[in-house]
Design an enzyme around this catalytic site. Structure first.
Site, mmCIF file in Angstrom:
data_model
loop_
_atom_site.group_PDB
_atom_site.id
_atom_site.type_symbol
_atom_site.label_atom_id
_atom_site.label_comp_id
_atom_site.label_asym_id
_atom_site.label_seq_id
_atom_site.Cartn_x
_atom_site.Cartn_y
_atom_site.Cartn_z
ATOM 1 C CD GLN A 71 -3.218 -1.037 2.685
ATOM 2 O OE1 GLN A 71 -2.835 -1.197 3.103
ATOM 3 N NE2 GLN A 71 -3.627 0.476 2.739
ATOM 4 C CG HIS A 72 0.139 3.591 2.390
ATOM 5 N ND1 HIS A 72 -0.665 4.043 3.163
ATOM 6 C CD2 HIS A 72 0.409 2.422 3.202
ATOM 7 C CE1 HIS A 72 -1.792 3.176 3.457
ATOM 8 N NE2 HIS A 72 -1.104 2.775 3.911
ATOM 9 C CG ASP A 233 -0.003 -5.254 1.025
ATOM 10 O OD1 ASP A 233 -0.402 -4.604 1.728
ATOM 11 O OD2 ASP A 233 1.326 -5.597 1.409
HETATM 12 O O1 5SP Z 1 1.533 -0.075 4.678
HETATM 13 C C1 5SP Z 1 1.566 -1.526 4.625
HETATM 14 C C2 5SP Z 1 -0.198 -0.847 5.483
HETATM 15 O O2 5SP Z 1 -1.067 0.223 6.330
HETATM 16 C C3 5SP Z 1 1.555 -2.429 4.947
HETATM 17 O O3 5SP Z 1 1.785 -3.826 5.176
HETATM 18 C C4 5SP Z 1 2.426 -2.570 3.308
HETATM 19 O O4 5SP Z 1 0.855 -2.624 2.618
HETATM 20 C C5 5SP Z 1 3.512 -3.664 3.014
HETATM 21 O O5 5SP Z 1 3.138 -4.376 3.219
HETATM 22 P P1 5SP Z 1 4.100 -5.870 3.179
HETATM 23 O O6 5SP Z 1 4.992 -5.970 1.725
HETATM 24 O O7 5SP Z 1 4.413 -5.981 3.899
HETATM 25 O O8 5SP Z 1 3.062 -7.406 3.103
#
Ligand code: 5SP
Ligand code: ADP
Length: 475
Positions: A71-72, A233
């Site tokens: 995300q983000h 994700d």
């Molecule tokens: O920033 C967040 C949720 O807000 C993280 O969960 C990212 O989405 C990265 O996820 P992973 O690669 O660790 O699964």
């Protein structure tokens, strides 16, 4: 039997699963690594996706594809659709000052929680746009559109047909800081407040709406499959394990996340719980830490052992590691909001100076930070009677066993798998089948880990977690 593909373009790697749309049976899969770092050229994700698709046997026979992703991350595109600069990822903390500024300008967290469900910290896209405006004004001037990793990959699969064709979904839009899960609308005024002007953003699709078709020229040998909206994700992982309303999940990947599926949007003015959206039209209150599976990688590296040996070592030490505590802020921290923090080890004595104690303290420290997240989620109304544990870190026997002691409730672990990619595949199946409800694929063979809670572990951690140094300027 139509086949569908699900993609997880996550922080460390890209995974592709191909499944039977009706039964969910896994037909084939592939993966490819992503580069290290918190600033990444999106082209590296595209090339990893191509490699992972090839390793998964291609997309020639696939009816629909869905991309889920970290995300983000801020992907800025110019008028011609070219990437302007490397994407700043969710775990890049350089926009911490921008986040504080945006919150202060609005008079505090309440405004943001009411406006978009979350109070921005450095992870949120809106803070990265403010950073860009302040530190790279020439780049900021060139931005014609801003999107997220999964939006950009979906668009590339469609053949990059023009900025107006950018699409996203509710779950990922809810992590931008300029889209409201409660109203389902963008807040262009907040984007403008951050960047200095309005730019194009992807259209937000509802569950199982189509994002167009795959361009066969984009992927060697692929069919013009339907493209699903995709997802962030965490939302995809919830969908992949078949989590329902009220279920609480903990994901131990690069990030640690604690979240639940809720019927109403969250709006926590303290900023601890982010009020995201899920894949099905519901909501996804979530607490995220920057330090999860990589804490175990780092501990294994320090001890010069593999991850399985680390787990054996951790399980050979007593609960609480005789008072040794590892505060896991190796990458700064997001919850609590300590972008400059470093990790620390407290409670060293001759007795606790052993590999087993350090291994145990690493697992416990990482889990205690997540247990704090569980408390915050419970304060927002979640009822963690049991926790579903997913992510790469759930493969550790020590994590699975110690989690039940630290969380104080049973921990249910689905069989090892790629649940983010599976969630994406299930969304693709929903679209391909054209049914009102998503097909119900339930992972078989979950295992439940129950243990007597050991409150002393969290009590000792609570004494230790505020004692740490900030990172050196070049750190
Ligand atoms: O920033 C967040 C949720 O807000 C993280 O969960 C990212 O989405 C990265 O996820 P992973 O690669 O660790 O699964
Ligand atoms: N057996 C294991 N024990 C502990 N950690 C593991 C094990 N297997 C994989 N991991 C960890 O899982 C992490 C990757 O998990 P994943 O959920 O794929 O992350 P991300 O989605 O953030 O890329 C890596 O840091 C890796 O070390």
């Amino acid at each position: 039997m139509p086949l569908v593909a699900g993609v997880d373009s996550s922080t460390q790697s890209c995974k592709v699963v191909v499944r039977d749309a009706e039964t969910g049976t896994l037909v084939r899969e592939g993966r490819a690594p992503h580069p290290d770092g918190t600033e990444v050229d999106p082209e590296a994700w595209w090339s990893a996706l191509q490699t992972a698709i090839e390793a998964a046997g291609g997309l020639a026979d696939v009816a629909a594809v869905s991309v889920a992703g970290q995300q983000h991350g801020m992907v800025c595109l110019d008028d011609a659709g070219q990437v302007i600069r490397p994407a700043l990822l969710w775990n890049d903390t350089r926009s911490a000052d921008a986040a504080a500024e945006l919150v202060a300008e609005a008079g505090g967290g309440r405004f943001w929680a009411d406006a978009v469900g979350s109070v921005p910290v450095a992870s949120f896209t809106v803070t990265k746009l403010r950073w860009l405006a302040r530190h790279e004004p020439a780049n900021a001037e060139r931005v014609a559109a801003v999107c997220l990793p999964h939006d950009w990959l979906t668009w590339r699969l469609a053949g990059a047909p023009g900025l107006e064709a950018l699409r996203t979904d509710r779950s990922d839009a809810s992590g931008t800081g300029y889209w409201s899960p409660a109203t389902g609308e963008y807040r262009p005024d907040l984007l403008e407040r951050a960047l200095g002007r309005e730019v194009r953003v992807p259209t937000v699709l509802g569950p199982a709406e189509s994002a167009g078709h795959l361009d066969p020229a984009a992927v060697s040998g692929a069919a013009p499959a339907l493209l699903a909206p995709g997802a962030g994700d965490n939302a995809a992982a919830g969908f992949g394990v078949g989590a329902g309303s009220g279920d609480v999940l903990v994901s131990i990947g690069t990030s640690g996340t604690v979240f639940s599926i809720a019927e109403t949007p969250a709006a926590d003015a303290s900023g601890t719980v982010a009020g995201f959206a899920d894949v099905t039209g519901r909501f996804l209150p979530l607490v995220a830490t920057l330090n999860a599976a990589r804490v175990l990688d780092a501990a294994a590296g320090m001890l010069r052992v593999g991850l399985d040996e680390l787990a054996d070592l951790a399980l050979s030490a007593p609960p609480g590691a005789d008072g040794l505590v590892l505060v896991p802020y190796l990458e700064g921290e997001r919850t609590p909001n300590r972008p400059l923090a470093t990790g620390a080890v407290h409670g060293l004595t001759l007795r606790t100076s052993t590999p087993a104690h350090l291994a145990r303290a690493a697992v416990e420290g990482m889990l205690c930070a997540l247990a704090d997240g569980l408390d915050a989620l419970a304060a927002q109304g979640a009822q963690p009677r049991r926790v579903l544990l997913v992510g790469g870190g759930a493969r550790s026997a020590a994590v699975r066993r110690i989690a039940a002691q630290v969380f104080g409730c049973p921990v249910v672990v689905p069989p090892p798998g790629e649940y983010v990619a599976d969630g994406a595949a299930r969304q693709a199946a929903w679209l391909a089948l054209g049914t009102t409800e998503a097909p119900s694929w339930t992972p078989a063979g979950t295992r439940e880990y129950a243990a007597e809670p050991v409150p002393a572990i969290r009590e000792r951690y609570a004494q230790a977690r505020d004692h740490h140094l900030d990172r050196l300027a070049q750190g």
